[in-house]
Write an enzyme that holds these catalytic residues in place. Structure first.
Site, mmCIF file in Angstrom:
data_model
loop_
_atom_site.group_PDB
_atom_site.id
_atom_site.type_symbol
_atom_site.label_atom_id
_atom_site.label_comp_id
_atom_site.label_asym_id
_atom_site.label_seq_id
_atom_site.Cartn_x
_atom_site.Cartn_y
_atom_site.Cartn_z
ATOM 1 N N SER A 1 2.012 -9.591 -0.457
ATOM 2 C CA SER A 1 1.691 -8.043 -0.507
ATOM 3 C C SER A 1 1.771 -7.378 0.794
ATOM 4 O O SER A 1 1.994 -6.240 0.845
ATOM 5 C CB SER A 1 0.441 -8.122 -1.122
ATOM 6 N N LYS B 1 0.806 -1.279 -0.072
ATOM 7 C CA LYS B 1 0.018 0.004 0.193
ATOM 8 C C LYS B 1 0.684 1.273 0.089
ATOM 9 O O LYS B 1 0.505 2.417 -0.458
ATOM 10 C CB LYS B 1 -0.868 0.076 1.335
ATOM 11 N N GLU C 1 -10.352 5.288 2.022
ATOM 12 C CA GLU C 1 -11.256 4.354 2.561
ATOM 13 C C GLU C 1 -10.223 3.194 2.932
ATOM 14 O O GLU C 1 -9.025 3.017 2.534
ATOM 15 C CB GLU C 1 -12.030 3.803 1.555
#
Lengths: 407, 253
Positions: free
Chosen positions: A375, A85, A107
């Site tokens: 990830s 992210k 969000e």
């Protein structure tokens, strides 16, 4: 091809009030994309602040245990804040600064995107509001704690199913009232144009690195690349490095409690997702025959989403990416195996990619090579995983902790 | 045609009122009673919202009504039949308001045909920009139905002219930034915006988002042709049923 479309998918379906905002964002993104200085600055920030390049780790123990392909793990968990992210968020932060914005909103589902955004806001000096479904606030308290410590306001969203899609709706509602000074840091490769293109551009740093690293190690591209798919940003990030190679790209969707139960988030693998338009873009959504979005379920909050990146929808239709689903149970099992054999703790989201790879690798020849994209890291999931494993010592610890607070 | 109907009505009144309700909320029979009260209070046009699970442009009051209607099992077919019943019972124009995925899943031609066959006059689709809307707008127009185009305070004069080219029936001017049901300032800024809207189109102008009292309505006289009431009307209905909604609408005049 119309701008912002991938085959039949994508587009920009937003209320008129947001038209000018999207034009401004698209202009800023297009200008940054052709400015070599911008990408250089982005790489510098990612190197100095986020710890890139992340390593490609050879998983020798798993390779021996499964007895198939040689397994490499791309370590996006080693980014600052613990997930891929950071790539998207720092990039959008640089873009927001370029556009002169002073506030960011986002969000979040699992909370990783919220933590990453709040971190970026702290670093760049933006005010920050994070929308999170109330259900996700309940199951991801550690991330909520850190967002608040980082100075962000976390708003629990009570509407709809109180999960990620509802947080997205709420973030859009905020944005239409505050677009002069606010940038919406959308967390995945979904949403109206230019978000899918922009998010994939920032995430392509994963694939760019992974390709160089595997060529250095193996002298050739891998046979397969596995990534989990919620919205699809980590998957497209790593896949983008191999689109022009003869590499099979595999997306692992959330099979939840099993595709037959209806409690899942497998839009493509279940064949239950159908094309539709919601949240500002056209893609495959899990919806009923009337076009109402269905509730989704996954043990991993970050995969619990009704839609999928329009870019992946197109790659799916063109047969370039294969999709399959793994169940919550398979995921927890794969997580345990990875922890015990390699000392790696993937996030529950990433563990979907591991679980699917583990199912298929034993059928591979030994000289095959696969990459699994880790990830994010799993420490945020300690409560969920401890529950799933029924760990009694953990339960006892929580009980004693609660008693301590009661006293 | 919708514009002709509105022009006829505007010969008698200088400002028309369009009321909004969500089909299936609180229930279909209560919805019909609500429409009856609206008509008795002199409402000139009604937009019936077909509930959608992701009502992006709606504020909390209407978003919750969408969710409740769906939880109570409202289907698109029932909502269309409800609208047909209303259109048959009352001699004012009825429009459908919903999000694009509803007609998209229904089939654009089939949806337009369903509206025509049920006596409805047009559709408001706030998440369908004209750039994406040619198939849907065409399907409606071919059946004499009006696709309603929206202007916002941030729409540039050039863009207003482009949008006006695709508009039919009337133009819906969103009074401010934000979603439905929050506060709007009825001030010089709004007046200047409505002047820009007027310069861009000869169609009647409807103004919605944030209207709540007689003063707001008074402000719009001479500046627009239609006042739209939604969230505030729904709050009244939730407090005291159709009777309170009727009182609220009567006090607006």
């Amino acid at each position: 091809m119309r701008a912002g479309y991938y085959g039949d998918y994508g587009g920009r379906f937003v209320p008129e009030i947001l038209h000018a905002t999207f034009e401004e964002l698209t202009g800023a993104f297009e200008a940054a994309r052709v400015d070599p200085g911008f990408w250089a600055e982005y790489r510098a920030v990612m190197g100095e602040y986020s710890g890139r390049p992340t390593p490609l780790t050879y998983a020798g123990n798993l390779t021996r245990h499964l007895g198939g392909a040689r397994i490499y793990v791309k370590r996006e968990d080693l980014n600052h804040t613990g997930a891929h992210k950071a790539n998207n968020v720092m990039g959008q932060g640089l873009l927001a600064r370029r556009m002169g914005k002073s506030r960011v909103i986002a969000e979040t589902g699992a909370g990783q995107h919220g933590v990453a955004t709040a971190t970026m806001a702290a670093r760049f000096g933006f005010r920050c509001t994070i929308y999170m479904g109330e259900k996700d606030v309940q199951r991801q308290r550690p991330n909520v704690f850190w967002m608040e410590q980082l100075g962000a306001e976390v708003v629990p969203v009570q509407s709809g199913g109180r999960i990620l899609k509802d947080a997205i709706n709420e973030a859009f509602r905020d944005w239409v009232s505050h677009m002069e000074d606010t940038h919406y840091v959308l967390g995945t490769a979904c949403g109206p144009h230019p978000f899918p293109a922009m998010v994939v551009w920032f995430q392509s740093i994963i694939g760019e690195e992974a390709r160089l690293q595997i060529l250095e190690r193996e002298g050739r591209p891998p046979d397969r690349v596995y990534a989990c798919v919620g919205g699809g940003s980590n998957a497209l990030g790593i896949f983008s490095g191999f689109l022009d190679d003869p590499v099979e790209l595999v997306g692992a969707e959330a099979g939840g409690r099993g595709l037959e139960t209806g409690l899942h988030a497998a839009r493509l693998a279940s064949a239950r997702g159908v094309p539709g338009v919601a949240q500002g873009y056209k893609t495959y959504f899990l919806q009923d025959p009337d076009g109402q979005m269905l509730e989704t379920h996954s043990v991993a909050a970050g995969l619990d989403y009704i839609g999928v990146s329009p870019i992946l929808a197109d790659l799916y239709e063109r047969g370039r990416v294969r999709f399959d689903a793994v169940t919550d149970d398979e995921v927890v099992e794969a997580l345990s195996l990875t922890v015990r054999t390699e000392g790696l703790i993937p996030a529950l989201e990433s563990a979907h990619a591991f679980a699917l790879a583990f199912r298929e690798i034993p059928r591979f020849p030994e000289d095959a090579v696969v990459i699994i994209n880790q990830s994010g890291r799993g420490d945020k999931d300690i409560f969920t995983v401890a529950d799933a494993l029924g760990d009694l010592k953990w339960r006892d610890f929580i009980r004693r902790k609660a008693e301590g607070y009661r006293a | 045609m919708l514009e002709t109907l509105l022009r006829q009505r505007l010969e008698e009144k200088d400002l028309l009122v369009m009321a909004h309700l969500v089909a299936g909320y609180p229930s279909f029979p209560e919805g019909l009673r609500l429409i009856e009260a609206m008509v008795a209070a002199g409402v000139d046009m009604v937009e019936i919202q077909i509930p959608f699970s992701e009502p992006l442009a709606d504020g909390p009051v209407i978003a919750r009504a969408n969710q409740k209607a769906l939880e109570r099992g409202a289907t698109v077919g029932q909502c269309l039949d409800f609208a047909a019943e209303a259109a048959q019972a009352f001699d004012i124009p009825f429009l459908v308001m919903t999000y694009y995925n509803i007609p998209y899943r229904y089939g654009l031609e089939a949806f337009a045909e369903a509206l025509r066959a049920r006596g409805l006059k047009g559709a408001i689709l706030p998440d369908l920009p004209v750039e994406e809307g040619s198939a849907c707008f065409g399907a409606l127009r071919r059946r004499g139905l009006s696709p309603i185009v929206l202007f916002s305070p941030l729409t540039s004069p050039e863009r207003m002219r482009t949008l006006a080219g695709a508009a039919d029936g009337f133009v819906y001017c969103v009074a401010r930034k934000g979603v439905t049901g929050a506060v709007t300032c009825f001030d010089n800024g709004l007046a200047a915006y409505l002047t820009r809207c007027r310069e861009a189109t000869r169609l009647p102008l409807a103004v919605g988002f944030g209207l709540k009292d007689r003063e707001d309505i008074g402000f719009l006289r001479g500046r627009a042709e239609i006042a739209v009431v939604g969230s505030e009307l729904m709050r009244c209905m939730e407090r005291g049923g159709p009777e309170d909604a009727r009182r609220f609408l009567e006090e607006l005049r």
